[in-house]
Design a protein around this motif. Structure first.
Motif, PDB file in Angstrom:
ATOM      1  N   THR B 182       0.834  -1.204   0.000  1.00 17.91           N
ATOM      2  CA  THR B 182       0.000   0.000   0.000  1.00 17.91           C
ATOM      3  C   THR B 182       0.868   1.253   0.000  1.00 17.91           C
ATOM      4  OG1 THR B 182      -1.730   1.219   1.169  1.00 17.91           O
ATOM      5  CG2 THR B 182      -0.144   0.053   2.539  1.00 17.91           C
ATOM      6  N   ASP B 183       0.288   2.341  -0.544  1.00 22.27           N
ATOM      7  CA  ASP B 183       0.963   3.642  -0.472  1.00 22.27           C
ATOM      8  C   ASP B 183       0.527   4.410   0.775  1.00 22.27           C
ATOM      9  OD1 ASP B 183       2.309   3.249  -2.857  1.00 22.27           O
ATOM     10  OD2 ASP B 183       0.675   4.088  -4.058  1.00 22.27           O
ATOM     11  N   ALA B 184      -0.399   3.872   1.534  1.00 17.88           N
ATOM     12  CA  ALA B 184      -0.852   4.558   2.750  1.00 17.88           C
ATOM     13  C   ALA B 184       0.349   4.778   3.675  1.00 17.88           C
ATOM     14  CB  ALA B 184      -1.920   3.723   3.459  1.00 17.88           C
ATOM     15  N   VAL B 185       0.408   5.946   4.285  1.00 15.59           N
ATOM     16  CA  VAL B 185       1.520   6.264   5.184  1.00 15.59           C
ATOM     17  C   VAL B 185       1.089   5.916   6.608  1.00 15.59           C
ATOM     18  CG1 VAL B 185       3.023   8.077   6.069  1.00 15.59           C
ATOM     19  CG2 VAL B 185       2.359   8.073   3.661  1.00 15.59           C
ATOM     20  N   LEU B 186       1.715   4.892   7.164  1.00 13.47           N
ATOM     21  CA  LEU B 186       1.300   4.372   8.468  1.00 13.47           C
ATOM     22  C   LEU B 186       1.773   5.234   9.615  1.00 13.47           C
ATOM     23  CD1 LEU B 186      -0.207   1.573   8.827  1.00 13.47           C
ATOM     24  CD2 LEU B 186       0.766   1.978   6.587  1.00 13.47           C
ATOM     25  N   TRP B 187       2.916   5.908   9.401  1.00  9.97           N
ATOM     26  CA  TRP B 187       3.549   6.638  10.497  1.00  9.97           C
ATOM     27  C   TRP B 187       4.139   7.919   9.930  1.00  9.97           C
ATOM     28  CZ3 TRP B 187       3.574   6.691  15.566  1.00  9.97           C
ATOM     29  CH2 TRP B 187       4.627   7.286  16.270  1.00  9.97           C
ATOM     30  N   ASP B 188       3.706   9.058  10.452  1.00 11.19           N
ATOM     31  CA  ASP B 188       4.169  10.348   9.942  1.00 11.19           C
ATOM     32  C   ASP B 188       4.247  11.315  11.111  1.00 11.19           C
ATOM     33  OD1 ASP B 188       4.655  12.759   8.758  1.00 11.19           O
ATOM     34  OD2 ASP B 188       2.869  12.763   7.481  1.00 11.19           O
ATOM     35  N   LEU B 189       5.476  11.656  11.497  1.00  8.31           N
ATOM     36  CA  LEU B 189       5.657  12.533  12.656  1.00  8.31           C
ATOM     37  C   LEU B 189       5.129  13.945  12.386  1.00  8.31           C
ATOM     38  CD1 LEU B 189       9.139  11.412  13.972  1.00  8.31           C
ATOM     39  CD2 LEU B 189       6.957  11.281  15.186  1.00  8.31           C
ATOM     40  N   GLY B 190       4.916  14.280  11.097  1.00  5.80           N
ATOM     41  CA  GLY B 190       4.362  15.592  10.767  1.00  5.80           C
ATOM     42  C   GLY B 190       2.851  15.626  10.870  1.00  5.80           C
ATOM     43  N   ARG B 191       2.258  14.498  11.242  1.00  7.00           N
ATOM     44  CA  ARG B 191       0.806  14.371  11.300  1.00  7.00           C
ATOM     45  C   ARG B 191       0.402  14.167  12.759  1.00  7.00           C
ATOM     46  NH1 ARG B 191      -0.826   9.461   7.671  1.00  7.00           N
ATOM     47  NH2 ARG B 191      -0.101   8.277   9.466  1.00  7.00           N
ATOM     48  N   ASP B 192      -0.797  14.620  13.116  1.00  5.33           N
ATOM     49  CA  ASP B 192      -1.268  14.389  14.477  1.00  5.33           C
ATOM     50  C   ASP B 192      -2.638  13.712  14.433  1.00  5.33           C
ATOM     51  OD1 ASP B 192      -1.463  14.359  17.200  1.00  5.33           O
ATOM     52  OD2 ASP B 192      -2.116  16.444  17.358  1.00  5.33           O
ATOM     53  N   PRO B 193      -2.775  12.462  14.840  1.00  6.53           N
ATOM     54  CA  PRO B 193      -1.714  11.615  15.396  1.00  6.53           C
ATOM     55  C   PRO B 193      -0.786  11.062  14.312  1.00  6.53           C
ATOM     56  CG  PRO B 193      -3.774  10.391  15.296  1.00  6.53           C
ATOM     57  CD  PRO B 193      -4.090  11.787  14.842  1.00  6.53           C
ATOM     58  N   ALA B 194       0.431  10.739  14.749  1.00  6.05           N
ATOM     59  CA  ALA B 194       1.427  10.230  13.803  1.00  6.05           C
ATOM     60  C   ALA B 194       1.014   8.867  13.246  1.00  6.05           C
ATOM     61  CB  ALA B 194       2.790  10.128  14.493  1.00  6.05           C
ATOM     62  N   ALA B 195       0.351   8.066  14.083  1.00 10.53           N
ATOM     63  CA  ALA B 195      -0.036   6.711  13.667  1.00 10.53           C
ATOM     64  C   ALA B 195      -1.375   6.731  12.947  1.00 10.53           C
ATOM     65  CB  ALA B 195      -0.111   5.793  14.887  1.00 10.53           C
ATOM     66  N   LEU B 196      -1.418   6.106  11.753  1.00 10.53           N
ATOM     67  CA  LEU B 196      -2.692   5.970  11.040  1.00 10.53           C
ATOM     68  C   LEU B 196      -3.597   4.987  11.785  1.00 10.53           C
ATOM     69  CD1 LEU B 196      -4.294   6.579   8.380  1.00 10.53           C
ATOM     70  CD2 LEU B 196      -3.210   4.541   7.409  1.00 10.53           C
ATOM     71  N   LEU B 197      -2.971   3.941  12.339  1.00 15.15           N
ATOM     72  CA  LEU B 197      -3.725   2.884  13.011  1.00 15.15           C
ATOM     73  C   LEU B 197      -3.424   2.881  14.511  1.00 15.15           C
ATOM     74  CD1 LEU B 197      -3.056  -0.032  10.493  1.00 15.15           C
ATOM     75  CD2 LEU B 197      -4.853   1.705  10.423  1.00 15.15           C
ATOM     76  N   SER B 198      -4.457   2.895  15.318  1.00 11.10           N
ATOM     77  CA  SER B 198      -4.260   2.733  16.756  1.00 11.10           C
ATOM     78  C   SER B 198      -5.320   1.744  17.237  1.00 11.10           C
ATOM     79  CB  SER B 198      -4.368   4.081  17.473  1.00 11.10           C
ATOM     80  OG  SER B 198      -5.614   4.674  17.209  1.00 11.10           O
ATOM     81  N   PRO B 199      -5.102   1.123  18.385  1.00 13.65           N
ATOM     82  CA  PRO B 199      -6.004   0.054  18.811  1.00 13.65           C
ATOM     83  C   PRO B 199      -7.474   0.469  18.780  1.00 13.65           C
ATOM     84  CG  PRO B 199      -4.086   0.059  20.188  1.00 13.65           C
ATOM     85  CD  PRO B 199      -3.970   1.279  19.298  1.00 13.65           C
ATOM     86  N   GLY B 200      -8.280  -0.412  18.247  1.00 12.09           N
ATOM     87  CA  GLY B 200      -9.713  -0.151  18.135  1.00 12.09           C
ATOM     88  C   GLY B 200     -10.126   0.254  16.733  1.00 12.09           C
ATOM     89  N   VAL B 201      -9.215   0.935  16.013  1.00 12.43           N
ATOM     90  CA  VAL B 201      -9.544   1.400  14.659  1.00 12.43           C
ATOM     91  C   VAL B 201      -9.839   0.197  13.764  1.00 12.43           C
ATOM     92  CG1 VAL B 201      -8.544   2.479  12.590  1.00 12.43           C
ATOM     93  CG2 VAL B 201      -8.243   3.553  14.829  1.00 12.43           C
ATOM     94  N   ARG B 202     -10.877   0.340  12.913  1.00 10.13           N
ATOM     95  CA  ARG B 202     -11.221  -0.727  11.967  1.00 10.13           C
ATOM     96  C   ARG B 202     -10.594  -0.434  10.616  1.00 10.13           C
ATOM     97  NH1 ARG B 202     -17.518  -1.012  12.022  1.00 10.13           N
ATOM     98  NH2 ARG B 202     -17.291   1.240  12.330  1.00 10.13           N
ATOM     99  N   VAL B 203     -10.246  -1.461   9.888  1.00 14.07           N
ATOM    100  CA  VAL B 203      -9.562  -1.311   8.597  1.00 14.07           C
ATOM    101  C   VAL B 203     -10.298  -2.114   7.536  1.00 14.07           C
ATOM    102  CG1 VAL B 203      -7.425  -1.763   7.318  1.00 14.07           C
ATOM    103  CG2 VAL B 203      -7.312  -0.923   9.676  1.00 14.07           C
ATOM    104  N   ARG B 204     -10.558  -1.466   6.389  1.00 13.50           N
ATOM    105  CA  ARG B 204     -11.068  -2.174   5.199  1.00 13.50           C
ATOM    106  C   ARG B 204      -9.988  -2.073   4.135  1.00 13.50           C
ATOM    107  NH1 ARG B 204     -15.966  -5.104   5.278  1.00 13.50           N
ATOM    108  NH2 ARG B 204     -15.820  -4.926   3.015  1.00 13.50           N
ATOM    109  N   PHE B 205      -9.542  -3.214   3.640  1.00 13.44           N
ATOM    110  CA  PHE B 205      -8.578  -3.213   2.541  1.00 13.44           C
ATOM    111  C   PHE B 205      -9.337  -3.150   1.225  1.00 13.44           C
ATOM    112  CE2 PHE B 205      -6.188  -5.298   5.990  1.00 13.44           C
ATOM    113  CZ  PHE B 205      -5.039  -4.523   5.976  1.00 13.44           C
ATOM    114  N   VAL B 206      -8.855  -2.319   0.299  1.00 17.87           N
ATOM    115  CA  VAL B 206      -9.488  -2.157  -1.001  1.00 17.87           C
ATOM    116  C   VAL B 206      -8.453  -2.497  -2.074  1.00 17.87           C
ATOM    117  CG1 VAL B 206     -10.656  -0.541  -2.538  1.00 17.87           C
ATOM    118  CG2 VAL B 206     -10.930  -0.308  -0.062  1.00 17.87           C
ATOM    119  N   ALA B 207      -8.798  -3.416  -2.978  1.00 15.50           N
ATOM    120  CA  ALA B 207      -7.851  -3.816  -4.027  1.00 15.50           C
ATOM    121  C   ALA B 207      -7.759  -2.731  -5.091  1.00 15.50           C
ATOM    122  CB  ALA B 207      -8.309  -5.133  -4.661  1.00 15.50           C
TER     123      ALA B 207
END
Lengths: 287, 210
Positions: B182-207
């Motif tokens: 994926t091109d999704a950026v999982l971790w970016d210190l310039g973003r708040d929050p830095a983490a795209l995924l944190s516990p509890g968040v749901r994820v749908r993968f799209v082909a």
């Protein structure tokens, strides 16, 4: 003119440290911060700094910095070591003033491993996720200091240092760390080996963990433990059987059994052990 | 969920390790703890079968133990329904896609369909900043780790191991079976929050194909 420290030499490893990054375990970021929180707290109290003001954690001496811009009150705590200002010995655990242009040099500690150079106002490198701690595991925060680095200093607070010197820690050679048995003590054949052995601190120790040699704790089962949360002070036993005591930059979760956890206050003492030092454990009851 | 499956194990003088029966139970327990924060509760570190709970600053472990006896986790389905959903576009061209098909008895197309056709939820983090262990709704894609780990897995690689799926936030060694990228950026210190995924968040993968 703004004040700063210019780094001329670092010794084996010098890192900016503070109280670390609490509350981020869930996104895979450990706490980090000063390995010996006790000595770190002492340097800020000596200088009348905020508790969280950042200092330089100097591993086994060898740091040389030049005061730039304006003079600054300083103090060195932790592992006692020679401290010279322009060649004049002032000693560790004393509060001293260094004029602009002065060079501060930390020698090899006479005992212990990690010394803390604090300055009034603190080291003010940019924060990363609310902390200036350099985490050697995750790579977050400032990189280890290198020759030529310039460390900006924070504005001094309204309070002034009130003491000339602070207590020198007793880093006696015969260290016995208090440990609470478990949670996974049954995953090795004989967890009591931990307290029956005189361990030796391995050369392959760092801020992540202190490896111990001298005996091997044999696993008692074949299955793999699913990953579990880890914390500073945990004694993890990897397949080699040689325990690892987690220090400031430990991983957030780990897949090897934690057979004991060192009492929080004793982890600071552990962080002052040198490679080759003997260390023992003794059981204490969980509170 | 039965309360009988909760065990409080000693973890030094500042923490307690709560042992549960499954990752779902650990997720629900951590969510329940977060929902009713008390001063006795400090850091919460969920993992595969456990939640490590550290006493809050100034609180004693005895206070923490008391607070933990008052936690009653909701069934995880309830927690799942309210959590935000992140869509992650994936090119399913991973090096281990054929192996995963072989291990699961599915075709490669069915592997992709199984990965995109269910909602995943971040159970816990820990391997690297921004990495989330994602738990799915069924065990169709339950595969062992590779027998030999790779010395370098690129950032954005989407993998499977055991009951989890995960996305490598940065280049690192890794032993998971790689099915896509994926091109999704999982971790970016310039973003708040830095983490795209944190516990509890749901994820749908799209082909996606590009």
């Amino acid at each position: 003119m703004s004040r700063s420290l210019r780094v001329h030499a670092t010794g084996p490893l010098a890192l900016v440290q503070d109280l670390g990054r609490p509350g981020l375990s869930e996104v895979g970021v450990g706490r980090s911060g000063a390995a010996d929180r006790c000595s770190f707290g002492q340097v800020n109290r000596a200088l009348a700094n905020e508790d969280a003001a950042a200092a330089v954690e100097v591993t086994f001496g060898g740091l040389e910095v030049e005061v730039v811009g304006d003079g600054v009150w300083c103090c060195v705590t932790g592992a006692p070591c020679p401290v010279a200002v322009d060649g004049r010995e002032v000693g560790s655990h004393t509060v001293f003033f260094a004029e602009a242009g002065a060079r501060i040099v930390l020698g090899t500690p006479t005992a212990g491993l990690r010394s803390y150079l604090g300055v009034r106002g603190g080291v003010a490198v940019p924060e990363v996720l609310g902390s200036r701690a350099g985490d050697v595991l995750s790579g977050l925060g400032p990189a280890p200091l290198a020759e030529g680095d310039v460390l900006p200093l924070g504005a001094p607070g309204e309070r002034f240092p009130l003491v000339d010197s602070v207590a020198v820690p007793d880093l006696a050679e015969h260290v016995v760390l208090r440990a609470v048995r478990g949670p996974r003590d049954t995953w090795v054949r004989d967890a009591d080996q931990l307290v029956a052995t005189t361990w030796s601190v391995s050369e392959r120790s760092n801020r992540v963990g202190m490896r111990l040699g001298g005996a091997e704790l044999e696993p008692s089962r074949d299955e793999q433990l699913p990953s579990e949360g880890a914390w500073r002070g945990a004694v993890q036993v990897p397949p080699s059987g040689e325990p690892v005591l987690f220090l400031a930059d430990h991983p957030v979760t780990g897949g090897y059994p934690v057979v004991a956890v060192v009492v929080d206050a004793d982890v600071d003492r552990a962080a002052q052990l040198r490679p080759g030092d003997p260390v023992r454990f003794r059981w204490v009851e969980a509170p | 969920m039965t309360r009988a499956s909760v065990a409080l194990l000693p973890y030094g003088d500042r923490a307690i390790l709560v042992e549960l029966g499954s990752t779902q139970e650990a997720v629900a327990y951590a969510a329940a703890l977060r929902a009713r924060r008390s001063e006795a509760v400090g850091e919460i570190v969920p993992a595969a079968r456990t939640v490590l709970v550290v006493a809050g600053a100034g609180a004693a472990v005895a206070d923490l133990r008391q607070a933990l006896t008052e936690v009653s986790p909701e069934p995880s389905a309830a927690a799942l329904d309210d959590a935000p959903v992140v869509e992650v576009p994936v090119r399913y061209d991973g090096e281990d896609l054929a192996d995963v098909a072989g291990l699961t008895g599915l075709t490669e197309e069915q592997v992709v369909a199984a990965h995109t056709g269910q909602t995943w939820q971040v159970a816990f983090g820990g391997f690297a900043p921004g990495f989330g262990y994602l738990l799915g709704e069924d065990d169709r894609l339950n595969v062992p780790r590779r027998t030999e780990a790779r010395t370098r897995v690129p950032a954005g690689a989407v993998g499977l191991a055991g009951e989890y799926s995960g996305i490598y936030p940065r280049p690192s060694p890794g032993g998971w079976q790689l099915i896509g990228r994926t091109d999704a950026v999982l971790w970016d210190l310039g973003r708040d929050p830095a983490a795209l995924l944190s516990p509890g968040v749901r994820v749908r993968f799209v082909a996606v194909t590009t």
